[in-house]
Design an enzyme around this catalytic site. Structure first.
Site, PDB file in Angstrom:
ATOM      1  N   HIS A 122      55.958  15.231  72.752  1.00 12.15           N
ATOM      2  CA  HIS A 122      56.218  14.013  73.528  1.00 12.15           C
ATOM      3  C   HIS A 122      57.099  14.358  74.725  1.00 12.15           C
ATOM      4  O   HIS A 122      58.102  15.059  74.566  1.00 12.15           O
ATOM      5  CB  HIS A 122      56.900  12.966  72.644  1.00 12.15           C
ATOM      6  CG  HIS A 122      57.107  11.670  73.364  1.00 12.15           C
ATOM      7  ND1 HIS A 122      56.075  10.776  73.584  1.00 12.15           N
ATOM      8  CD2 HIS A 122      58.201  11.138  73.949  1.00 12.15           C
ATOM      9  CE1 HIS A 122      56.541   9.746  74.263  1.00 12.15           C
ATOM     10  NE2 HIS A 122      57.824   9.932  74.494  1.00 12.15           N
ATOM     11  N   SER A 171      46.694  21.175  78.897  1.00 10.50           N
ATOM     12  CA  SER A 171      47.552  22.328  79.237  1.00 10.50           C
ATOM     13  C   SER A 171      48.380  22.773  78.024  1.00 10.50           C
ATOM     14  O   SER A 171      48.642  23.967  77.853  1.00 10.50           O
ATOM     15  CB  SER A 171      48.461  22.024  80.431  1.00 10.50           C
ATOM     16  OG  SER A 171      49.517  21.183  80.067  1.00 10.50           O
ATOM     17  N   ASP A 212      55.885   8.021  67.438  1.00  6.67           N
ATOM     18  CA  ASP A 212      56.898   8.933  67.987  1.00  6.67           C
ATOM     19  C   ASP A 212      58.213   8.878  67.191  1.00  6.67           C
ATOM     20  O   ASP A 212      59.302   8.981  67.772  1.00  6.67           O
ATOM     21  CB  ASP A 212      57.176   8.609  69.477  1.00  6.67           C
ATOM     22  CG  ASP A 212      55.934   8.769  70.338  1.00  6.67           C
ATOM     23  OD1 ASP A 212      55.092   9.617  70.013  1.00  6.67           O
ATOM     24  OD2 ASP A 212      55.817   8.041  71.340  1.00  6.67           O
ATOM     25  N   ASN A 228      53.384  16.651  66.934  1.00  7.36           N
ATOM     26  CA  ASN A 228      53.091  16.007  68.217  1.00  7.36           C
ATOM     27  C   ASN A 228      54.099  16.476  69.247  1.00  7.36           C
ATOM     28  O   ASN A 228      55.245  16.774  68.913  1.00  7.36           O
ATOM     29  CB  ASN A 228      53.178  14.483  68.063  1.00  7.36           C
ATOM     30  CG  ASN A 228      52.830  13.762  69.362  1.00  7.36           C
ATOM     31  OD1 ASN A 228      51.885  14.139  70.054  1.00  7.36           O
ATOM     32  ND2 ASN A 228      53.600  12.734  69.706  1.00  7.36           N
ATOM     33  N   MET A 256      45.854  10.717  72.913  1.00  9.24           N
ATOM     34  CA  MET A 256      46.401   9.406  73.226  1.00  9.24           C
ATOM     35  C   MET A 256      45.904   8.322  72.273  1.00  9.24           C
ATOM     36  O   MET A 256      45.385   7.288  72.690  1.00  9.24           O
ATOM     37  CB  MET A 256      46.084   9.054  74.694  1.00  9.24           C
ATOM     38  CG  MET A 256      46.715  10.016  75.678  1.00  9.24           C
ATOM     39  SD  MET A 256      48.407  10.468  75.240  1.00  9.24           S
ATOM     40  CE  MET A 256      49.222  10.288  76.802  1.00  9.24           C
ATOM     41  N   ARG A 257      46.074   8.588  70.991  1.00  7.08           N
ATOM     42  CA  ARG A 257      45.737   7.583  69.979  1.00  7.08           C
ATOM     43  C   ARG A 257      46.816   7.589  68.915  1.00  7.08           C
ATOM     44  O   ARG A 257      47.350   8.651  68.584  1.00  7.08           O
ATOM     45  CB  ARG A 257      44.409   7.929  69.296  1.00  7.08           C
ATOM     46  CG  ARG A 257      43.165   7.669  70.103  1.00  7.08           C
ATOM     47  CD  ARG A 257      41.937   8.104  69.330  1.00  7.08           C
ATOM     48  NE  ARG A 257      41.776   7.375  68.063  1.00  7.08           N
ATOM     49  CZ  ARG A 257      41.180   6.197  67.948  1.00  7.08           C
ATOM     50  NH1 ARG A 257      40.665   5.622  68.994  1.00  7.08           N
ATOM     51  NH2 ARG A 257      41.083   5.599  66.781  1.00  7.08           N
TER      52      ARG A 257
HETATM   53  C1  GAR Z   1      51.864  15.995  77.864  1.00  2.82           C
HETATM   54  O1  GAR Z   1      52.874  15.773  78.817  1.00  2.82           O
HETATM   55  C2  GAR Z   1      52.270  15.427  76.517  1.00  2.82           C
HETATM   56  O2  GAR Z   1      53.634  15.554  76.259  1.00  2.82           O
HETATM   57  C3  GAR Z   1      51.881  13.990  76.690  1.00  2.82           C
HETATM   58  O3  GAR Z   1      50.645  14.029  77.362  1.00  2.82           O
HETATM   59  C4  GAR Z   1      50.612  15.180  78.188  1.00  2.82           C
HETATM   60  C5  GAR Z   1      49.352  15.947  77.894  1.00  2.82           C
HETATM   61  O4  GAR Z   1      49.197  17.015  78.783  1.00  2.82           O
HETATM   62  N1  GAR Z   1      51.792  13.311  75.438  1.00  2.82           N
HETATM   63  C6  GAR Z   1      52.167  12.046  75.250  1.00  2.82           C
HETATM   64  O5  GAR Z   1      52.612  11.354  76.139  1.00  2.82           O
HETATM   65  C7  GAR Z   1      51.997  11.545  73.835  1.00  2.82           C
HETATM   66  N2  GAR Z   1      52.634  10.271  73.682  1.00  2.82           N
HETATM   67  P1  GAR Z   1      48.182  18.172  78.486  1.00  2.82           P
HETATM   68  O6  GAR Z   1      46.832  17.494  78.196  1.00  2.82           O
HETATM   69  O7  GAR Z   1      48.134  18.978  79.743  1.00  2.82           O
HETATM   70  O8  GAR Z   1      48.687  18.953  77.311  1.00  2.82           O
END
Ligand code: GAR
Length: 211
Positions: A108, A13, A144, A106, A89-90
């Protein structure tokens, strides 16, 4: 025109919000490539539906740096100026971070440095904070930990679940990620130690970089 490279592992998203703002001309760049380490990532399908170059690059069984060398080669092949991690997620290897110094962003879902790592919204709910939010930061060699470009605050409501809180944070993620990308592309940021300071908008560049 500057080239963006988007890395994602899931829903996508944040990628879609960026793609919409690119299409609307709010972000003056082109999405040159979308890369995922997950073949079934909905974000990859969404990218293809938009007619974008979208590549599944399997990471299974590969050493972290070996994988990152493949990703960096692909990003360079597509002349990427700014890398946007959008739910990727890496953890990146130092090799990757050094290949794009201060050119990786990034998003977060928490107000860093609180609740770094996985399940940030769940961490916030369980800790009992009254406010949480989201952070866009430059990626450094930690997890992070890089300098913060933008943050937004979201209240935690008494009847929140991880789902309702995540949805409210996500809306803000979509807003501040585009804003941060715009600032980076316009060269509007100055880094002083850990602090990122905003420069006033200058005259629009006439021509630059890739066409
Ligand atoms: C989002 O909430 C992003 O902030 C998080 O994963 C989700 C991805 O959503 N990222 C992390 O947690 C990174 N450590 P999306 O695929 O709909 O963009």
């Amino acid at each position: 025109m500057k080239h963006l490279g988007i890395l994602l592992s899931g829903r996508g998203s944040n990628f879609e919000a960026i793609a919409r703002d690119v299409e609307a001309g709010k972000i003056n760049a082109r999405i040159a490539i979308v890369i995922s380490n997950r073949e079934d990532a909905p974000g990859l399908r969404r990218a293809r539906e938009r007619g974008l170059k979208a590549v599944y690059l399997p990471s299974k069984g590969k050493d972290r740096e070996v994988y990152d060398r493949e990703v960096v080669a692909l990003l360079n092949e597509h002349r990427v100026d700014l890398v946007c991690l959008a739910g990727f997620m890496r953890v990146l290897s130092p090799y990757f971070v050094r290949a794009f110094p201060r050119r990786i962003l990034n998003i977060h879902p928490a107000l860093l440095p609180a609740f770094a790592g996985l399940d940030a919204q769940k961490q916030a709910l369980e800790y009992g904070v009254k406010f949480t939010g989201c952070t866009v930061h430059i990626v450094d060699e930690g997890v992070d930990t890089g300098p913060i470009v933008a943050q937004a605050v979201v209240p935690v409501l008494d009847d929140d679940t991880v789902e309702t809180l995540s949805a409210r944070i996500l809306k803000e993620e979509h807003r501040i990620y585009s804003e941060a990308i715009r600032l980076m592309l316009e060269g509007r940021i100055r880094i002083e130690g850990r602090r990122i300071l905003l420069e006033p908008p200058g005259p629009r560049p006439t021509s630059e970089g890739h066409s």
